[in-house]
Design a protein around this motif. Sequence first.
Motif, PDB file in Angstrom:
ATOM      1  N   LEU A 119       0.950  -1.209  -0.091  1.00  0.00           N
ATOM      2  CA  LEU A 119      -0.096   0.024  -0.003  1.00  0.00           C
ATOM      3  C   LEU A 119       1.131   1.163  -0.048  1.00  0.00           C
ATOM      4  O   LEU A 119       0.638   2.086  -0.729  1.00  0.00           O
ATOM      5  CB  LEU A 119      -0.920  -0.107   1.280  1.00  0.00           C
ATOM      6  N   ALA A 120       1.817   1.266   0.856  1.00  0.00           N
ATOM      7  CA  ALA A 120       2.677   2.240   1.112  1.00  0.00           C
ATOM      8  C   ALA A 120       3.459   2.742  -0.404  1.00  0.00           C
ATOM      9  O   ALA A 120       3.593   3.869  -0.821  1.00  0.00           O
ATOM     10  CB  ALA A 120       3.942   2.161   2.069  1.00  0.00           C
ATOM     11  N   SER A 121       3.985   1.767  -1.038  1.00  0.00           N
ATOM     12  CA  SER A 121       4.612   2.119  -2.206  1.00  0.00           C
ATOM     13  C   SER A 121       3.571   2.550  -3.540  1.00  0.00           C
ATOM     14  O   SER A 121       4.174   3.250  -4.133  1.00  0.00           O
ATOM     15  CB  SER A 121       5.432   0.973  -2.813  1.00  0.00           C
ATOM     16  N   HIS A 122       2.322   2.065  -3.351  1.00  0.00           N
ATOM     17  CA  HIS A 122       1.465   2.627  -4.400  1.00  0.00           C
ATOM     18  C   HIS A 122       0.894   4.067  -4.028  1.00  0.00           C
ATOM     19  O   HIS A 122       0.756   4.791  -4.856  1.00  0.00           O
ATOM     20  CB  HIS A 122       0.365   1.775  -4.567  1.00  0.00           C
ATOM     21  N   LEU A 123       0.879   4.222  -2.876  1.00  0.00           N
ATOM     22  CA  LEU A 123       0.389   5.638  -2.389  1.00  0.00           C
ATOM     23  C   LEU A 123       1.477   6.527  -2.776  1.00  0.00           C
ATOM     24  O   LEU A 123       1.264   7.833  -3.053  1.00  0.00           O
ATOM     25  CB  LEU A 123       0.295   5.643  -0.768  1.00  0.00           C
ATOM     26  N   LYS A 124       2.979   6.075  -2.548  1.00  0.00           N
ATOM     27  CA  LYS A 124       4.006   7.130  -2.880  1.00  0.00           C
ATOM     28  C   LYS A 124       3.983   7.474  -4.389  1.00  0.00           C
ATOM     29  O   LYS A 124       4.054   8.647  -4.670  1.00  0.00           O
ATOM     30  CB  LYS A 124       5.311   6.292  -2.242  1.00  0.00           C
ATOM     31  N   ALA A 125       3.704   6.473  -5.114  1.00  0.00           N
ATOM     32  CA  ALA A 125       3.825   6.824  -6.588  1.00  0.00           C
ATOM     33  C   ALA A 125       2.573   7.510  -7.028  1.00  0.00           C
ATOM     34  O   ALA A 125       2.794   8.634  -7.711  1.00  0.00           O
ATOM     35  CB  ALA A 125       3.511   5.276  -7.202  1.00  0.00           C
ATOM     36  N   LEU A 126       1.416   7.418  -6.280  1.00  0.00           N
ATOM     37  CA  LEU A 126       0.188   8.298  -6.675  1.00  0.00           C
ATOM     38  C   LEU A 126       0.570   9.882  -6.171  1.00  0.00           C
ATOM     39  O   LEU A 126       0.375  10.697  -6.846  1.00  0.00           O
ATOM     40  CB  LEU A 126      -1.047   7.919  -6.200  1.00  0.00           C
ATOM     41  N   GLU A 127       1.107   9.767  -5.239  1.00  0.00           N
ATOM     42  CA  GLU A 127       1.581  11.166  -4.375  1.00  0.00           C
ATOM     43  C   GLU A 127       2.450  11.642  -5.330  1.00  0.00           C
ATOM     44  O   GLU A 127       2.560  12.940  -5.724  1.00  0.00           O
ATOM     45  CB  GLU A 127       2.102  11.010  -2.965  1.00  0.00           C
ATOM     46  N   LYS A 128       3.467  11.041  -5.820  1.00  0.00           N
ATOM     47  CA  LYS A 128       4.688  11.624  -6.757  1.00  0.00           C
ATOM     48  C   LYS A 128       3.984  12.297  -7.808  1.00  0.00           C
ATOM     49  O   LYS A 128       4.493  13.203  -8.487  1.00  0.00           O
ATOM     50  CB  LYS A 128       5.456  10.377  -7.273  1.00  0.00           C
ATOM     51  N   HIS A 129       3.192  11.637  -8.422  1.00  0.00           N
ATOM     52  CA  HIS A 129       2.360  12.155  -9.758  1.00  0.00           C
ATOM     53  C   HIS A 129       1.347  13.103  -9.468  1.00  0.00           C
ATOM     54  O   HIS A 129       0.555  13.328 -10.394  1.00  0.00           O
ATOM     55  CB  HIS A 129       1.799  10.880 -10.458  1.00  0.00           C
ATOM     56  N   GLU A 130       1.238  13.528  -8.170  1.00  0.00           N
ATOM     57  CA  GLU A 130       0.345  14.647  -7.710  1.00  0.00           C
ATOM     58  C   GLU A 130      -1.352  14.273  -7.943  1.00  0.00           C
ATOM     59  O   GLU A 130      -2.127  15.053  -8.046  1.00  0.00           O
ATOM     60  CB  GLU A 130       0.692  16.019  -8.223  1.00  0.00           C
ATOM     61  N   LEU A 131      -1.436  13.062  -7.801  1.00  0.00           N
ATOM     62  CA  LEU A 131      -2.887  12.384  -8.084  1.00  0.00           C
ATOM     63  C   LEU A 131      -3.400  12.325  -6.463  1.00  0.00           C
ATOM     64  O   LEU A 131      -4.790  12.285  -6.579  1.00  0.00           O
ATOM     65  CB  LEU A 131      -2.889  11.155  -8.731  1.00  0.00           C
ATOM     66  N   ILE A 132      -2.737  12.296  -5.583  1.00  0.00           N
ATOM     67  CA  ILE A 132      -3.435  12.222  -4.344  1.00  0.00           C
ATOM     68  C   ILE A 132      -2.341  13.172  -3.401  1.00  0.00           C
ATOM     69  O   ILE A 132      -1.334  13.530  -3.652  1.00  0.00           O
ATOM     70  CB  ILE A 132      -3.424  10.923  -3.482  1.00  0.00           C
TER      71      ILE A 132
END
Lengths: 98, 98
Positions: B46-59
């Motif tokens: 979960l943490a790795s996918h949240l990080k990826a979404l945050e990086k792309h400014e999606l969350i």
Amino acid sequence: MKEIIAGLNKNFENRVRLGIMSALMVNDVLDFNALKELLGVTDGNLASHLKALEKHELILVSKRFIGRKPNTTYEATEYGRLAFKKHLTALEQLLGNT
Amino acid sequence: MKEIIAGLNKNFENRVRLGIMSALMVNDVLDFNALKELLGVTDGNLASHLKALEKHELILVSKRFIGRKPNTTYEATEYGRLAFKKHLTALEQLLGNT
């Protein structure tokens, strides 16, 4: 939502694989160039995803010659059709939830 | 079909990311444990996918304390909502074709 996520098949996550399977649900048999044309992807990209789907027995690959030209065709296996339908059902459930 | 494939967003291909975004479309804000519970995934995954979404400014990620306990919450950005809706539209088109 857990059950929906678990119902999504990792082999179909990639968008090129979604496209290949979708095309092979509608068309019984397609050759490499037809798939490439349909999906608008590069040879290498398409080949690697076809190989992955073949490895998991989701599609069937047939090689033959038309005159002197090699021709490779692809079709969904029965198992592949069922697995893809299951994946689509899970996707639809997810979309319905959103 | 080319246009549909191109309309699918690589950032949302993964099923955990689909689940996160779907959950954040329905719930304005969720914390880590709520997401973990909803999706039935491990902390690391979960943490790795949240990080990826945050990086792309999606969350958007907000860290705060509740008493002495750290609490991290997640919400979809406006950009993330629009991008996810576009992805869902492309998925629906693909499903409709199949």
